[in-house]
Design a protein around this motif. Structure first.
Motif: not given
Ligand SMILES: Nc1ncnc2c1ncn2[C@@H]1O[C@H](COP(=O)(O)OP(=O)(O)OP(=O)(O)O)[C@@H](O)[C@H]1O
Ligand SMILES: [Mg+2]
Lengths: 381, 260
Positions: B120, B112-116
């Motif tokens: 999202d 997963l995108l760690p910053f979203l």
């Protein structure tokens, strides 16, 4: 579509903040250096233009009186006054010396000028307090940068001067504050030997020292119809002197005295550009390198490469902008506290913005290249 | 022993995945490595099939070809009833878009995108298909509720347990209801009950959405949950019988199979 650059930057805020602050300081230093240079040019313009002189006449083949020593007889102004087109011609002496202030000695440029109407030839262009020189002895106008107060008595060499007025900012080409004294006093300060010298010469039985009838320059005001270049040529031909028109004098000052600073600042600008580009390139590359896995996954699940590239460009440009805003704010806040006169010009700020944006966009290409090179198949092992 | 399975029943609607004569050779000349030889496969909509085989047998290579990130050396592929690879070239002009619209992916790690936020992460792909942020987030919330992680929708992925993250990854793969779902070792990092739960989910969602699912796995515990199994050996893909594979999972005592 949501913006990815911002949440990613927030995620890496520590690294980005440190880089941004470092770059901001660099931008601030460079903008301040440019401001110092502009300040020097502005000061030179006040010094030359504010004097009201259309021509500066100095010793032959010298770049006097500021960049080089110049000595001419103090009665030459009479001959100059005879030339057609000349309205007024007065002596001007210019000498750098130290005066004692409480706790320190201060280097000043003492200008000896003929006493005249305020704002007239040779006088400082404006006063912020007091009056202009009226008597032809012992009076003094001071730049506020000296810290002198109205009415204060200032000992200089063997003489004592009374401060009768404070000028608007007047400094020498090297940034020293200026004092204005009557020409006779200025001449004495420079050409009258001190007590010590007289005593010494007496002991050695030399011929008696006498005051030399010299001046450093003659300031010339022309009739409105006269052509400065032509009058200057006349003076040079008939009197064996060198005469500079106002633009030539300004160019000479900026060229010879300030040239070195200009080159220094130019060099700084080059260094700034290189360092900014390298630092932003490095940080963007590092951040991208840390995301290769995510980038492969994003590409695999169908995110277009241009969106990924855009995210990296946005991040880099935002970093550049941050550095620019921080740097110029710092420079603005610091400018009044600088020991030198700092003038922040809009064109320099625009140049800094262009450099920051151009180098950050350029730097982002490193990250974009790395991101575009990622094979989405790498997400599957 | 694994024996040749009967050909799958002919459905009325087009199959989700149809592969015939698929070949892949890496390199050329004496250095050439043949990773896939003459692969035949057919996965119906709603079907969950396994892809098993020893290391280096070609499972990932097959998945990459099916996922349109590796160009096969020959053969034909149909995805979602559409011929996408024909002999030596892709028929779809934009493979990134093909993946975005037709294929969901799940990996061994959730990635997963760690910053979203979790929401999202899931909504992103729906946004890429042109849905409004609001719509996409609503769809994501729905799917997260289905997968029992709705209460973590606002959290960042690193705050979630491994099992929760994997469920979020499944939600991300399914948000656009793709006709194809490719899963690469989706249960590897999970313990047995969690692995079972993930398989349950895949089965249920595949049934509901009519998704054709291929699960690459080494994980013997999930074999019983698969409706059919393809066994890969030295680049040759054959159908295996699930029960037999389960009986002897370690060595895959299958003989080489060549369908047709
Ligand atoms: N890019 C490549 N270049 C050359 N050979 C490759 C490449 N990718 C895979 N291979 C070879 O193709 C064969 C199949 O590899 P593949 O990755 O598909 O195996 P796998 O079944 O996924 O193995 P594992 O279970 O270990 O993941 C292997 O012999 C491998 O070395
Ligand atoms: Mg593999």
């Amino acid at each position: 579509m949501i913006n990815l650059a911002w949440p990613d930057s927030r995620h890496n805020w520590g690294k980005l903040l440190i880089t941004g602050c470092g770059l901001g300081l660099l931008v601030g230093v460079t903008v301040s250096m440019a401001g110092v240079y502009r300040g020097m040019v502005e000061d030179a313009e006040v010094l030359i233009g504010g004097s009201g002189a259309d021509l500066w006449v100095v010793e032959q083949h010298t770049l006097g009186p500021f960049a080089e020593a110049s000595r001419i007889d103090d009665d030459l102004h009479r001959s100059i006054r005879q030339l057609p087109g000349v309205r007024r011609a007065i002596n001007g002496s210019f000498q750098t010396l130290l005066i004692q202030r409480p706790g320190r000695s201060l280097r000043v440029l003492v200008a000896g000028v003929e006493v005249g109407v305020p704002g007239g030839l040779g006088q400082p262009p404006g006063l912020v307090a007091g009056r202009s020189l009226l008597r032809d002895r012992d009076e003094l106008l001071a730049d506020p940068g000296t810290g002198l107060q109205l009415g204060e008595v200032v000992p200089i060499r063997r003489k004592r001067f009374t401060v009768v007025g404070l000028t608007t900012r007047m400094v020498s080409p090297t940034g020293d504050p200026m004092l204005f004294v009557p020409f006779r006093d200025g001449q004495d300060l420079q050409f009258l030997p001190g007590n010590e010298a007289i005593a010494r010469q007496r002991r050695r039985r030399d011929r008696p020292v006498e005051r030399q009838a010299l001046t450093n320059a003659v300031l010339v005001q022309l009739e409105p119809t006269a052509r400065p270049e032509l009058v200057a040529a006349e003076i040079e031909r008939w009197l064996g002197l060198t005469a500079y028109t106002r633009p030539a004098m300004q160019a000479a000052m900026v060229g010879k005295l300030i040239e070195a600073s200009a080159r220094q600042i130019g060099l700084f600008l080059v260094i700034l550009t290189l360092v900014t580009t390298t630092m932003i390139g490095f940080i963007v590359f590092t951040l991208t390198q840390g995301k290769l896995r995510e980038i492969a996954v994003l590409k695999l699940i169908g995110m277009p490469s241009r969106l990924i590239a855009w995210m990296i460009v946005q991040q880099a440009v935002a970093l550049g902008l941050f550095a620019f805003v921080l740097g110029t704010s710092l420079a603005t806040v610091m400018a009044p506290r600088f020991p030198r006169h700092v003038v922040l010009q809009r064109r320099d700020l625009i140049a800094a913005a262009v450099v920051a944006l151009a180098s950050s966009s350029l730097a982002s290409l490193v990250g974009v290249k790395a991101a575009l090179g990622v094979d989405p198949a790498e997400a599957i092992q | 022993m694994i024996s040749s399975a009967p050909p799958p029943p002919q459905p009325e609607r087009p199959a989700g995945i149809v592969v015939s004569g698929l070949r892949k050779t890496f390199g050329s000349g004496s250095a050439a490595v043949t990773a896939l030889r003459d692969v035949q496969m057919r996965v119906e909509p709603g079907e969950v099939v396994g892809l098993v085989g020893p290391s280096g047998s070609g499972k990932s290579t097959l998945l990459k070809c099916l996922g349109a990130v590796l160009t096969p050396s020959g053969g034909h592929m149909e995805l979602g009833g559409q011929l996408v690879f024909d002999g030596d070239h892709w028929l779809h002009p934009d493979l990134t878009r093909l993946r975005r619209e037709q294929i969901g992916f799940i990996f061994q790690s959730p990635y997963l995108l760690p910053f979203l936020s979790v929401r999202d992460n899931v909504a992103l792909l729906a946004m890429l298909l042109g849905r409004s942020n609001q719509e996409a987030r609503a769809a994501a919330d729905q799917l997260l509720a289905d997968l029992d992680v709705a209460h973590r929708a606002d959290a960042m992925p690193n705050r979630l347990s491994g099992g929760e993250q994997q469920r979020v990854a499944i939600a991300r793969a399914l948000i656009n209801r793709p006709p194809i779902l490719l899963a690469d070792e989706p249960t590897a990092p999970l313990d047995s009950p969690r692995a079972m739960a993930v398989m349950d989910l895949l089965e249920r969602l595949a049934g509901q959405m009519g998704t054709s699912v291929i699960v690459v796995t080494h994980d013997e515990k999930i074999l019983p949950r698969l409706q059919r199994i393809y066994v890969v050996r030295d680049g040759v893909v054959g159908e295996g019988q699930r029960e037999r594979v389960r009986d002897a999972p370690v060595r895959f005592r299958s003989r080489r199979l060549r369908n047709t």
